[in-house]
Design an enzyme around this catalytic site. Structure first.
Site, PDB file in Angstrom:
ATOM      1  N   LEU A 158     -28.876-117.764  -6.776  1.00 51.00           N
ATOM      2  CA  LEU A 158     -29.620-117.653  -6.735  1.00 51.00           C
ATOM      3  C   LEU A 158     -29.907-115.403  -6.334  1.00 51.00           C
ATOM      4  O   LEU A 158     -30.159-115.370  -7.308  1.00 51.00           O
ATOM      5  CB  LEU A 158     -30.717-117.897  -6.226  1.00 51.00           C
ATOM      6  CG  LEU A 158     -31.099-119.321  -6.253  1.00 51.00           C
ATOM      7  CD1 LEU A 158     -32.297-119.974  -5.408  1.00 51.00           C
ATOM      8  CD2 LEU A 158     -32.535-119.647  -7.699  1.00 51.00           C
ATOM      9  N   ASP A 188     -22.638-111.688   7.192  1.00 51.38           N
ATOM     10  CA  ASP A 188     -22.516-112.691   7.883  1.00 51.38           C
ATOM     11  C   ASP A 188     -23.859-113.146   8.622  1.00 51.38           C
ATOM     12  O   ASP A 188     -23.934-112.496   9.928  1.00 51.38           O
ATOM     13  CB  ASP A 188     -21.614-113.226   8.867  1.00 51.38           C
ATOM     14  CG  ASP A 188     -22.148-115.234   9.085  1.00 51.38           C
ATOM     15  OD1 ASP A 188     -22.806-115.578   8.830  1.00 51.38           O
ATOM     16  OD2 ASP A 188     -20.541-115.334   9.436  1.00 51.38           O
ATOM     17  N   TYR A 213     -33.622-129.367   6.453  1.00 51.48           N
ATOM     18  CA  TYR A 213     -33.653-128.492   5.767  1.00 51.48           C
ATOM     19  C   TYR A 213     -35.039-128.142   5.117  1.00 51.48           C
ATOM     20  O   TYR A 213     -35.799-127.254   5.758  1.00 51.48           O
ATOM     21  CB  TYR A 213     -32.917-128.879   4.401  1.00 51.48           C
ATOM     22  CG  TYR A 213     -33.547-127.396   3.230  1.00 51.48           C
ATOM     23  CD1 TYR A 213     -32.699-126.934   3.113  1.00 51.48           C
ATOM     24  CD2 TYR A 213     -33.969-127.628   2.152  1.00 51.48           C
ATOM     25  CE1 TYR A 213     -32.716-125.798   2.010  1.00 51.48           C
ATOM     26  CE2 TYR A 213     -34.311-126.764   1.604  1.00 51.48           C
ATOM     27  CZ  TYR A 213     -33.390-125.333   1.131  1.00 51.48           C
ATOM     28  OH  TYR A 213     -33.355-124.907   0.056  1.00 51.48           O
ATOM     29  N   LYS A 240     -37.100-124.439   6.376  1.00 47.81           N
ATOM     30  CA  LYS A 240     -38.248-123.793   5.541  1.00 47.81           C
ATOM     31  C   LYS A 240     -39.342-123.449   5.688  1.00 47.81           C
ATOM     32  O   LYS A 240     -40.235-122.369   5.826  1.00 47.81           O
ATOM     33  CB  LYS A 240     -38.077-124.025   3.874  1.00 47.81           C
ATOM     34  CG  LYS A 240     -36.209-123.740   3.488  1.00 47.81           C
ATOM     35  CD  LYS A 240     -36.328-122.427   3.676  1.00 47.81           C
ATOM     36  CE  LYS A 240     -34.576-122.674   2.335  1.00 47.81           C
ATOM     37  NZ  LYS A 240     -33.981-121.109   2.665  1.00 47.81           N
TER      38      LYS A 240
HETATM   39  P1  NAP Z   1     -26.080-121.383  -2.865  1.00 44.55           P
HETATM   40  O1  NAP Z   1     -25.733-120.771  -4.081  1.00 44.55           O
HETATM   41  O2  NAP Z   1     -25.495-122.339  -1.997  1.00 44.55           O
HETATM   42  O3  NAP Z   1     -25.886-119.998  -2.405  1.00 44.55           O
HETATM   43  C1  NAP Z   1     -26.292-119.061  -1.152  1.00 44.55           C
HETATM   44  C2  NAP Z   1     -25.603-118.107  -0.667  1.00 44.55           C
HETATM   45  O4  NAP Z   1     -25.962-117.930   0.608  1.00 44.55           O
HETATM   46  C3  NAP Z   1     -24.219-117.890  -0.609  1.00 44.55           C
HETATM   47  O5  NAP Z   1     -23.787-116.856  -0.904  1.00 44.55           O
HETATM   48  C4  NAP Z   1     -23.668-118.161   0.847  1.00 44.55           C
HETATM   49  O6  NAP Z   1     -22.482-117.615   1.033  1.00 44.55           O
HETATM   50  C5  NAP Z   1     -24.774-118.172   1.137  1.00 44.55           C
HETATM   51  N1  NAP Z   1     -24.681-117.567   2.983  1.00 44.55           N
HETATM   52  C6  NAP Z   1     -25.236-119.112   3.742  1.00 44.55           C
HETATM   53  N2  NAP Z   1     -24.583-118.788   4.887  1.00 44.55           N
HETATM   54  C7  NAP Z   1     -24.179-117.679   4.582  1.00 44.55           C
HETATM   55  C8  NAP Z   1     -24.198-117.321   6.650  1.00 44.55           C
HETATM   56  N3  NAP Z   1     -24.105-117.320   7.549  1.00 44.55           N
HETATM   57  N4  NAP Z   1     -23.993-115.325   5.970  1.00 44.55           N
HETATM   58  C9  NAP Z   1     -24.480-115.116   4.906  1.00 44.55           C
HETATM   59  N5  NAP Z   1     -24.347-115.831   3.615  1.00 44.55           N
HETATM   60  C10 NAP Z   1     -24.263-116.764   3.740  1.00 44.55           C
HETATM   61  O7  NAP Z   1     -27.468-121.835  -2.923  1.00 44.55           O
HETATM   62  P2  NAP Z   1     -28.847-121.145  -4.019  1.00 44.55           P
HETATM   63  O8  NAP Z   1     -29.641-122.677  -3.673  1.00 44.55           O
HETATM   64  O9  NAP Z   1     -28.891-119.955  -4.643  1.00 44.55           O
HETATM   65  O10 NAP Z   1     -29.640-120.505  -2.336  1.00 44.55           O
HETATM   66  C11 NAP Z   1     -30.076-119.346  -2.231  1.00 44.55           C
HETATM   67  C12 NAP Z   1     -31.545-119.498  -1.640  1.00 44.55           C
HETATM   68  O11 NAP Z   1     -32.448-120.565  -2.265  1.00 44.55           O
HETATM   69  C13 NAP Z   1     -31.505-121.069  -0.268  1.00 44.55           C
HETATM   70  O12 NAP Z   1     -31.889-120.112   0.778  1.00 44.55           O
HETATM   71  C14 NAP Z   1     -31.939-121.924  -0.356  1.00 44.55           C
HETATM   72  O13 NAP Z   1     -32.414-122.422   0.830  1.00 44.55           O
HETATM   73  C15 NAP Z   1     -32.781-121.292  -1.324  1.00 44.55           C
HETATM   74  N6  NAP Z   1     -34.082-122.403  -2.485  1.00 44.55           N
HETATM   75  C16 NAP Z   1     -32.793-123.390  -2.960  1.00 44.55           C
HETATM   76  C17 NAP Z   1     -33.185-124.049  -4.015  1.00 44.55           C
HETATM   77  C18 NAP Z   1     -32.298-125.074  -5.335  1.00 44.55           C
HETATM   78  O14 NAP Z   1     -32.651-125.632  -5.578  1.00 44.55           O
HETATM   79  N7  NAP Z   1     -31.399-124.435  -5.406  1.00 44.55           N
HETATM   80  C19 NAP Z   1     -34.582-123.987  -3.942  1.00 44.55           C
HETATM   81  C20 NAP Z   1     -35.805-123.309  -3.401  1.00 44.55           C
HETATM   82  C21 NAP Z   1     -35.233-122.735  -2.022  1.00 44.55           C
HETATM   83  P3  NAP Z   1     -21.065-118.474   0.934  1.00 44.55           P
HETATM   84  O15 NAP Z   1     -20.924-118.268  -0.622  1.00 44.55           O
HETATM   85  O16 NAP Z   1     -19.770-117.874   1.792  1.00 44.55           O
HETATM   86  O17 NAP Z   1     -21.760-119.792   1.052  1.00 44.55           O
END
Ligand code: NAP
Length: 233
Positions: free
Chosen positions: A14, A54, A158, A162
């Site tokens: 995202l 990070d 989780y 949140k």
């Molecule tokens: P994702 O594809 O796993 O991306 C997560 C991102 O966060 C990656 O770039 C990851 O980097 C980064 N990250 C994790 N730990 C980190 C750290 N310590 N420092 C810097 N970056 C870090 O997941 P996503 O679904 O896009 O999630 C984005 C946000 O949306 C999250 O906050 C998640 O909780 C929220 N969200 C997602 C959904 C869903 O259905 N996907 C629904 C509700 C909310 P790396 O590549 O290095 O791991």
């Protein structure tokens, strides 16, 4: 003046999609990523600038603030997007305090660390905006509504991280009334976070992040919403 935006965890999912859409909307977008190779690749692909970041490291976050301060001198929009699912939805009885620490370190303390480091730069912007990427899973209203898919899932770490992020958001919003500080739920989106089981595309999921990142000074603050509108806390 061109709007300058920082998105944490923008190398994939995202965050990366939101970066692409905000570049298209004319923002200078800093692609925050903890891995230099993946961060640089993403920044080049979306037309943004890479910043090593990070969210669990004081040193890394301080260096990122220093870089953007040196290059731009202020920040207009901070998108706290980096998040992990970690132990996710394992049976509640198996989740340890250490498991919780890991989730909170990124999803809650990471947001506070980044926000605190960037507040001075945001205060120098004309109409500062913070978007905290939360989840319907962090909402008491959503997770207790039998008509919502989220009410069928049980997870200790989780969802509670949140929920904490939601309160962090409303408290920052009260503390900084001159800023627009809101939480958003992207909705269940196919990314690495959920093994691509999400039912939305990243284009759909990023919509509310991008919309709230473009708020003007007369926009709402202290709210929680998804693409369809306001959500209950
Ligand atoms: P994702 O594809 O796993 O991306 C997560 C991102 O966060 C990656 O770039 C990851 O980097 C980064 N990250 C994790 N730990 C980190 C750290 N310590 N420092 C810097 N970056 C870090 O997941 P996503 O679904 O896009 O999630 C984005 C946000 O949306 C999250 O906050 C998640 O909780 C929220 N969200 C997602 C959904 C869903 O259905 N996907 C629904 C509700 C909310 P790396 O590549 O290095 O791991």
């Amino acid at each position: 003046m061109t709007t300058t935006t920082l998105i944490t965890g923008a190398n994939k999912g995202l965050g990366r999609q939101a970066a692409q859409q905000l570049v298209a909307a004319g923002h200078i977008v800093y692609v925050g990523a903890r891995d230099a190779g993946r961060g640089r690749e993403a920044a080049a692909a979306v037309g943004g600038r890479y910043v090593p970041l990070d969210v669990t490291s004081d040193e890394s976050v301080r260096a990122a603030a220093k870089q953007i301060d040196a290059e731009i001198g202020h920040l207009d929009v901070l998108v706290n997007n980096a998040g992990i699912a970690g132990t996710g939805f394992r049976p509640a009885g198996e989740i340890t305090a250490d498991d919780m620490q890991v989730l909170y370190a990124t999803n809650v303390f990471g947001v506070v660390r980044v926000t605190q480091a960037f507040l001075p730069l945001l205060e120098r912007g004309a109409a500062p905006v913070i978007v905290n990427v939360s989840s319907g899973m962090g909402s008491f209203a959503v997770t207790t509504d039998p008509s919502r898919f989220e009410s069928t899932l049980v997870g200790l770490a989780y969802p509670s991280s949140k929920a904490a992020l939601n309160m962090v958001t409303t408290m920052y919003a009260k503390a900084y009334p001159e800023m627009r500080i809101n939480a958003v739920d992207p909705g269940y989106t196919a990314t690495d976070l959920n093994g691509h089981r999400g039912t939305q595309t990243v284009q759909e999921g990023a919509r509310v992040i991008v919309a709230m990142a473009q708020l003007t000074a007369d926009g709402p603050t202290g709210t929680f919403s998804d693409a369809a509108g306001p959500l209950g806390w």
